[in-house]
Design a protein around this motif. Sequence first.
Motif, mmCIF file in Angstrom:
data_model
loop_
_atom_site.group_PDB
_atom_site.id
_atom_site.type_symbol
_atom_site.label_atom_id
_atom_site.label_comp_id
_atom_site.label_asym_id
_atom_site.label_seq_id
_atom_site.Cartn_x
_atom_site.Cartn_y
_atom_site.Cartn_z
ATOM 1 N N ARG A 45 0.781 -1.096 0.070
ATOM 2 C CA ARG A 45 -0.094 -0.480 0.114
ATOM 3 C C ARG A 45 0.678 1.003 0.041
ATOM 4 N NH1 ARG A 45 -3.197 -0.938 4.535
ATOM 5 N NH2 ARG A 45 -4.566 -1.882 3.110
ATOM 6 N N SER A 49 1.003 4.107 -3.398
ATOM 7 C CA SER A 49 0.525 5.025 -2.571
ATOM 8 C C SER A 49 1.677 6.050 -3.363
ATOM 9 C CB SER A 49 -0.074 5.432 -1.236
ATOM 10 O OG SER A 49 0.068 6.470 -1.398
ATOM 11 N N ASP A 75 -5.829 -5.001 -1.372
ATOM 12 C CA ASP A 75 -7.356 -5.024 -0.866
ATOM 13 C C ASP A 75 -8.076 -3.488 -1.734
ATOM 14 O OD1 ASP A 75 -5.771 -2.252 -0.082
ATOM 15 O OD2 ASP A 75 -6.411 -2.109 2.087
ATOM 16 N N THR A 76 -8.832 -2.649 -1.678
ATOM 17 C CA THR A 76 -10.119 -2.195 -2.677
ATOM 18 C C THR A 76 -8.596 -0.280 -3.124
ATOM 19 O OG1 THR A 76 -12.135 -1.969 -2.079
ATOM 20 C CG2 THR A 76 -11.511 -0.727 -3.238
ATOM 21 N N GLN A 77 -8.152 -0.381 -1.765
ATOM 22 C CA GLN A 77 -7.217 0.600 -1.840
ATOM 23 C C GLN A 77 -6.192 0.592 -2.492
ATOM 24 O OE1 GLN A 77 -6.049 2.283 2.158
ATOM 25 N NE2 GLN A 77 -5.739 4.155 1.780
ATOM 26 N N CYS A 78 -5.157 -0.512 -2.120
ATOM 27 C CA CYS A 78 -4.565 -0.506 -3.261
ATOM 28 C C CYS A 78 -4.570 -1.275 -4.753
ATOM 29 C CB CYS A 78 -3.406 -2.359 -2.395
ATOM 30 S SG CYS A 78 -2.587 -2.420 -1.427
ATOM 31 N N ASN A 80 -6.528 0.693 -6.286
ATOM 32 C CA ASN A 80 -7.235 2.224 -6.733
ATOM 33 C C ASN A 80 -5.529 2.790 -6.988
ATOM 34 O OD1 ASN A 80 -9.593 1.419 -6.824
ATOM 35 N ND2 ASN A 80 -10.243 2.385 -4.346
ATOM 36 N N VAL A 112 -14.198 5.691 -5.393
ATOM 37 C CA VAL A 112 -12.655 5.594 -5.423
ATOM 38 C C VAL A 112 -12.097 5.671 -6.763
ATOM 39 C CG1 VAL A 112 -10.834 6.504 -5.258
ATOM 40 C CG2 VAL A 112 -12.076 6.644 -3.346
ATOM 41 N N THR A 113 -12.679 4.092 -7.331
ATOM 42 C CA THR A 113 -12.348 3.233 -8.222
ATOM 43 C C THR A 113 -12.339 3.922 -9.307
ATOM 44 O OG1 THR A 113 -12.716 1.272 -6.853
ATOM 45 C CG2 THR A 113 -12.240 0.624 -9.690
ATOM 46 N N SER A 116 -11.131 7.645 -10.505
ATOM 47 C CA SER A 116 -9.243 7.021 -10.805
ATOM 48 C C SER A 116 -9.232 7.482 -12.107
ATOM 49 C CB SER A 116 -8.864 6.503 -10.488
ATOM 50 O OG SER A 116 -9.014 6.569 -8.302
#
Length: 116
Positions: A45, A49, A75-78, A80, A112-113, A116
Amino acid sequence: SSSSRIYFNANGVVQALKRKELNLASEIATKMQREGLILNMGMYRSMLSAFAAEGNAELALHWMTRAMSQATQLDTQCHNFAINACAKASQPESAELVYSWMQDNGIFADVVTFNS
């Protein structure tokens, strides 16, 4: 000791990322893996980021692929962050590829996905 070596290497990655030395961070993480250390999702992550912030799609895709090859669940954040790196690099096909990886792995997209 093994735990101090892990900390030193992980700290080296984090410090390189803070200095925006993305290639150095990638080299240190690669060395960690060569030594048999497993990168956790937090490390991925942090790297993703930083790659997103700099629009470095090449490194984002490289590390997404590495994570998948080692069966590290991201996860989703990674995802994204990787999509965002591709968007900033004007690589919509790469962003779509990351989105397909999300779907293939049952990772839920969020607002967010799609922004982006």
